[in-house]
Motif scaffolding. Structure first.
Motif, short mmCIF file in Angstrom:
data_model
loop_
_atom_site.label_atom_id
_atom_site.label_comp_id
_atom_site.label_asym_id
_atom_site.label_seq_id
_atom_site.Cartn_x
_atom_site.Cartn_y
_atom_site.Cartn_z
N GLY A 53 2.79 4.10 6.26
CA GLY A 53 2.67 5.55 6.06
C GLY A 53 3.38 6.01 4.80
O GLY A 53 2.88 6.88 4.08
N ILE A 54 4.54 5.44 4.53
CA ILE A 54 5.28 5.79 3.31
C ILE A 54 4.46 5.44 2.07
O ILE A 54 4.35 6.23 1.12
CB ILE A 54 6.65 5.06 3.28
CG1 ILE A 54 7.60 5.68 4.31
CG2 ILE A 54 7.28 5.14 1.88
CD1 ILE A 54 8.91 4.93 4.47
N ILE A 55 3.85 4.26 2.09
CA ILE A 55 3.03 3.83 0.96
C ILE A 55 1.86 4.78 0.76
O ILE A 55 1.54 5.18 -0.37
CB ILE A 55 2.53 2.38 1.18
CG1 ILE A 55 3.71 1.41 1.14
CG2 ILE A 55 1.48 2.00 0.13
CD1 ILE A 55 3.36 -0.01 1.56
N GLN A 56 1.23 5.19 1.86
CA GLN A 56 0.08 6.08 1.76
C GLN A 56 0.49 7.50 1.40
O GLN A 56 -0.10 8.11 0.51
CB GLN A 56 -0.69 6.07 3.09
CG GLN A 56 -1.34 4.73 3.41
CD GLN A 56 -1.86 4.65 4.82
OE1 GLN A 56 -1.63 5.54 5.65
NE2 GLN A 56 -2.57 3.57 5.13
N ASP A 57 1.51 8.03 2.06
CA ASP A 57 1.92 9.42 1.82
C ASP A 57 2.45 9.62 0.41
O ASP A 57 2.22 10.68 -0.21
CB ASP A 57 3.00 9.84 2.84
CG ASP A 57 2.46 9.88 4.26
OD1 ASP A 57 1.23 9.91 4.42
OD2 ASP A 57 3.28 9.87 5.19
N GLY B 52 2.56 -0.71 -7.71
CA GLY B 52 3.70 0.20 -7.67
C GLY B 52 4.82 -0.35 -6.80
O GLY B 52 4.58 -1.06 -5.82
N LYS B 53 6.03 -0.02 -7.13
CA LYS B 53 7.20 -0.53 -6.42
C LYS B 53 7.52 0.35 -5.22
O LYS B 53 7.48 1.58 -5.32
CB LYS B 53 8.40 -0.59 -7.36
CG LYS B 53 9.60 -1.35 -6.79
CD LYS B 53 10.68 -1.51 -7.85
CE LYS B 53 11.85 -2.33 -7.32
NZ LYS B 53 12.90 -2.51 -8.36
N ILE C 93 1.60 -6.16 0.59
CA ILE C 93 2.67 -6.05 -0.39
C ILE C 93 2.98 -7.43 -0.94
O ILE C 93 2.55 -8.43 -0.36
CB ILE C 93 3.96 -5.42 0.20
CG1 ILE C 93 4.52 -6.33 1.31
CG2 ILE C 93 3.71 -4.01 0.71
CD1 ILE C 93 5.87 -5.88 1.84
N GLU C 94 3.71 -7.48 -2.04
CA GLU C 94 4.15 -8.76 -2.58
C GLU C 94 5.56 -8.61 -3.10
O GLU C 94 5.92 -7.58 -3.68
CB GLU C 94 3.21 -9.24 -3.69
CG GLU C 94 3.02 -8.25 -4.83
CD GLU C 94 1.98 -8.74 -5.83
OE1 GLU C 94 1.34 -9.77 -5.57
OE2 GLU C 94 1.82 -8.08 -6.87
N PHE D 35 6.39 -4.83 -4.15
CA PHE D 35 5.34 -4.03 -4.77
C PHE D 35 4.10 -4.00 -3.88
O PHE D 35 3.85 -4.92 -3.10
CB PHE D 35 4.97 -4.61 -6.14
CG PHE D 35 6.12 -4.64 -7.11
CD1 PHE D 35 6.27 -3.63 -8.06
CD2 PHE D 35 7.06 -5.66 -7.06
CE1 PHE D 35 7.34 -3.66 -8.94
CE2 PHE D 35 8.14 -5.69 -7.94
CZ PHE D 35 8.27 -4.68 -8.89
N VAL D 36 3.33 -2.93 -4.02
CA VAL D 36 2.07 -2.80 -3.28
C VAL D 36 1.04 -3.72 -3.90
O VAL D 36 0.86 -3.75 -5.12
CB VAL D 36 1.56 -1.34 -3.31
CG1 VAL D 36 0.21 -1.23 -2.61
CG2 VAL D 36 2.57 -0.41 -2.65
#
Length: 215
Positions: free
Chosen positions: A20-24, A31-32, A63-64, A72-73
């Motif tokens: 959710g954090i990545i999406q919001d 991106g980091k 993620i990686e 990162f995404v």
């Protein structure tokens, strides 16, 4: 010295909140994402729980982690192989049955790996899932099987399983029913106890019930 906060949230809930954090925050591929310390503070859980959740997201290819550089995404939008399988290879009903059976082979082996390994079968995710089944009476079916595959710790098997599940479009969509509850309790309990044959038997009974519900 800081004291780590208790991991009171379910593991799967932490994973969902991280996604959710990545999406919001619209963090793009490449991106980091915030550090373990920052995520632990934001989600009010221990850093070890954040680390476990990040590992699961990395196994899923979402993620990686770059040594010394952070997390990162990843670009996880390319699922063209499902369309290729559907259009050019798997066109007959018997092919679909083969997909389901192949998926079950991977799942049975993952259950065996987890159940036979003392460290893997004692991870907190199983207790969280069991408590949810008992207290709420249902879980998201896919959450359970995804955790089994992830915990078996084979990235290639995970990717193949995701593709097979996407193509087959069953049987793990939605929430479990009251009829499934005792089988799910048995499956998770036997995994935790290290009873491989009993865990696989419960898995077989559960998947038979799911298949019966779709006939």
């Amino acid at each position: 010295m800081s004291v780590e906060k208790p991991a009171s949230k379910m593991f799967i809930q932490i994973v969902r909140e991280l996604r959710g954090i990545i999406q919001d925050e619209k963090i793009p591929p490449g991106g980091k994402i915030p550090s373990e310390r920052v995520l632990a503070e934001r989600l009010n859980v221990g850093r070890s729980s954040i680390r476990e959740a990040l590992r699961s997201l990395e196994l899923l290819g979402l993620i990686e982690t770059r040594r010394g550089g952070g997390t990162f995404v990843a670009d996880f939008h390319n699922h063209q192989l499902v369309e290729v399988l559907s259009t050019f290879i798997l066109q007959e009903e018997k092919d679909l049955r083969n997909v389901h059976e192949t998926r079950k082979i991977l799942e049975r082996d993952a259950i065996r790996i987890v159940t036979d390994d003392e460290v893997l079968r004692n991870l907190p995710v199983w207790e969280s899932l069991l408590k949810n089944v008992i207290a709420v009476g249902r879980i998201a079916r896919e959450d359970l099987m995804r955790e089994v595959i992830i915990t078996s710790n084979n990235r290639l098997v995970l990717k193949i399983w995701i593709l097979l599940k996407q193509y087959g479009k069953e049987p793990y969509s939605g929430l479990s029913t009251e009829e499934e509850q005792p089988l799910l309790q048995t499956l998770i309990s036997e995994i935790m106890l290290g009873h491989t044959k009993k865990a696989i038997r419960a898995f077989e009974d559960w998947t038979k019930l799911l298949h019966k519900g779709r006939e």
